[in-house]
Structure formats: C-alpha cells, structure tokens
Design an enzyme around this catalytic site. Structure first.
Site, PDB file in Angstrom:
ATOM      1  N   GLY A 178       0.790  -1.225   0.000  1.00 60.27           N
ATOM      2  CA  GLY A 178       0.000   0.000   0.000  1.00 60.27           C
ATOM      3  C   GLY A 178       0.822   1.273   0.000  1.00 60.27           C
ATOM      4  N   ASP A 179       2.049   1.196   0.510  1.00 61.60           N
ATOM      5  CA  ASP A 179       2.952   2.352   0.501  1.00 61.60           C
ATOM      6  C   ASP A 179       4.381   1.838   0.387  1.00 61.60           C
ATOM      7  OD1 ASP A 179       3.887   4.927   0.575  1.00 61.60           O
ATOM      8  OD2 ASP A 179       3.656   5.184   2.736  1.00 61.60           O
ATOM      9  N   TYR A 180       4.651   1.138  -0.708  1.00 61.46           N
ATOM     10  CA  TYR A 180       5.912   0.425  -0.884  1.00 61.46           C
ATOM     11  C   TYR A 180       7.008   1.376  -1.347  1.00 61.46           C
ATOM     12  CZ  TYR A 180       8.772  -3.751  -1.712  1.00 61.46           C
ATOM     13  OH  TYR A 180       9.751  -4.725  -1.667  1.00 61.46           O
TER      14      TYR A 180
END
Length: 264
Positions: A178-180
C-alpha cells in the site's frame, strides 16, 4: 512523553530517539529493541495492527507488544526491524543490490495467500476513499507532483478523480503493501528483514506497489530528499527494477497508480 499505563510500565525509563523520516503524520520513537508509534486512532491505524498480527510468521513484520488507545491516539509498541532501511547509504550506493532487494520484497508479498485477508484496498474502495478525501479537504496539495495540477495537468482533484474513474484498469489482485517506498522496507544484504507502515496494506492490484516503488526510487536517486545527494548514482538504471521483477513495465498502470496516490 505521556503514555498509557500498560505501555509506560513496559518501557520504564528506557532512553529513546525520535525518528523524523517519513510522511505518515505519526510520531515514531526508537528504543533499543522496540519502536513506539503514536498516531490518530483511525481505520488505517487499526488496519496496521490487524495486518501485523495476521502476517506474523508469514512475513517479516514487527511483533506487536502492546496496542493502547488514549485520548484519540493509538499507541502501538512493536519490535524493531533488523537491518537497514532501503534508503540507507549502503543500498543507495549500490543500485543493483537495492533493486534486487525491493523486487524480492514484492515477490514475497505476492506469494501470500489472500483468501483470508480482511483488508480490501481494491480500486472500488480506494476511489471511494479518494472521493471522501476530496470532499473533506484531506488532499495535501503541498506534496503533489508539480505537474499533476495546473497547466498541462488536471484542473483540480475532482477532475483527477473523474479521470481515475473513467480510466480504471483491470486489476491483478495480490497482497499489497500500500505504501511500498524505500523507508518502509528494511533489508540485510539482499534479504528483506522488515515491512513497516502497514496501514494501507490489503488486497490490491500488484501495480499499485510497483508504481509507488518506481516513484520512490526515482525520487531518491534524483536527490529530491537531499539526504544522499553526494552518493554517486551513475549505476542506477530504472529498468533494473523491472528486470529483477521479471516483467515489462506497464507505464499506463504506473502513471494511473501514481496519480491515484496524489489523492491520499
């Protein structure tokens, strides 16, 4: 620092440092072998705890020692990740090794069975969340890409949202971080040793993580964050990341998910 009683009793008077890296809005306190994350007690914070508990033993995620709600804030005490952030000098100085680490981290995520995953982060949900953010003035216009809005870009967030609905791609659903981005991945040599900031983790298109990772690599190697401007990055080849993944870049999907992230 005022702490809930349970967490205070576990930490006693242990010294700590404040971590200023990241843009999540949370306060991070680093202890010898633990981390205390203090953030608004919202759905995203609850999802982070739930996903860490679900993935324990499946992926290298922090161990949850305690989780307490106090005066509208969530106090999450968790284990420290081994290794270094992917944006550490060791990795920034060796782009091929960094690309291999990040690709391997994605492959490990994608190997997890999502049949019992409780977090839906697919486009239907994400677009509704984006609509909510626009309606309630939660889009951070100070941190968007310079060409997203204005001349040559979209008129405003509403126009961007309309474009996102009209151009919604077919999804290839996997377990998505999701927030790589680089500060959220820890490694030792070429092995991922930790995934952090899991509030947006859930079932989503694999290209969501690929796009955010691609953008993070580009920003870090361009000197956007300034921390490693003296690091020689002549070795960085953006195609190396895709070669390590074993796929050809889908530039339309990459652009789509980077634009979608502008509304969060």
């Amino acid at each position: 620092m005022i702490l809930p009683e349970k967490i205070r009793s576990m930490m006693a008077d242990e010294p700590y440092e404040r971590d200023e890296i990241g843009m999540s809005g949370a306060s991070i306190f680093i202890f010898r072998d633990k981390v205390l994350k203090v953030q608004e007690n919202d759905e995203e914070a609850g999802n982070e705890v739930r996903m860490m508990q679900l993935l324990r033993g499946k992926l290298p995620v922090p161990h949850v020692y305690a989780c307490e709600s106090y005066e509208g804030r969530l106090y999450l005490l968790m284990g420290r990740c081994e290794g270094q952030m992917a944006c550490a000098r060791e990795y920034m100085s060796h782009p091929p090794a960094l690309c291999k680490l990040l690709a391997d981290g994605l492959k490990r995520l994608w190997s997890v069975d999502i049949s019992d995953c409780p977090s839906d982060q697919s486009l239907v949900r994400k677009l509704e969340m984006a609509r909510y953010n626009i309606k309630h003035g939660l889009v951070d216009m100070e941190n968007v890409q310079p060409d997203t809005f204005g001349e040559g870009g979209f008129r405003d967030p509403d126009e961007l949202l309309g474009w996102l609905y009209e151009n919604r791609p077919k999804e290839d659903l996997v377990l998505s971080h999701g927030d790589y981005c680089l500060p959220n991945i820890f490694g030792r040599n070429d092995k991922v040793t930790g995934y952090i900031d899991l509030g947006k983790m859930g079932i989503a298109d694999r290209w969501c993580d690929i796009a955010i990772c691609y953008r993070s690599l580009s920003h870090n190697f361009s000197g956007k964050y300034g921390e490693y401007v003296d690091v020689t990055c002549s070795e960085y080849d953006e195609m190396q990341f895709f070669r390590e993944l074993g796929i050809e870049p889908d530039w339309e999907k990459i652009r789509y998910y980077i634009l979608l992230d502008e509304l969060f």
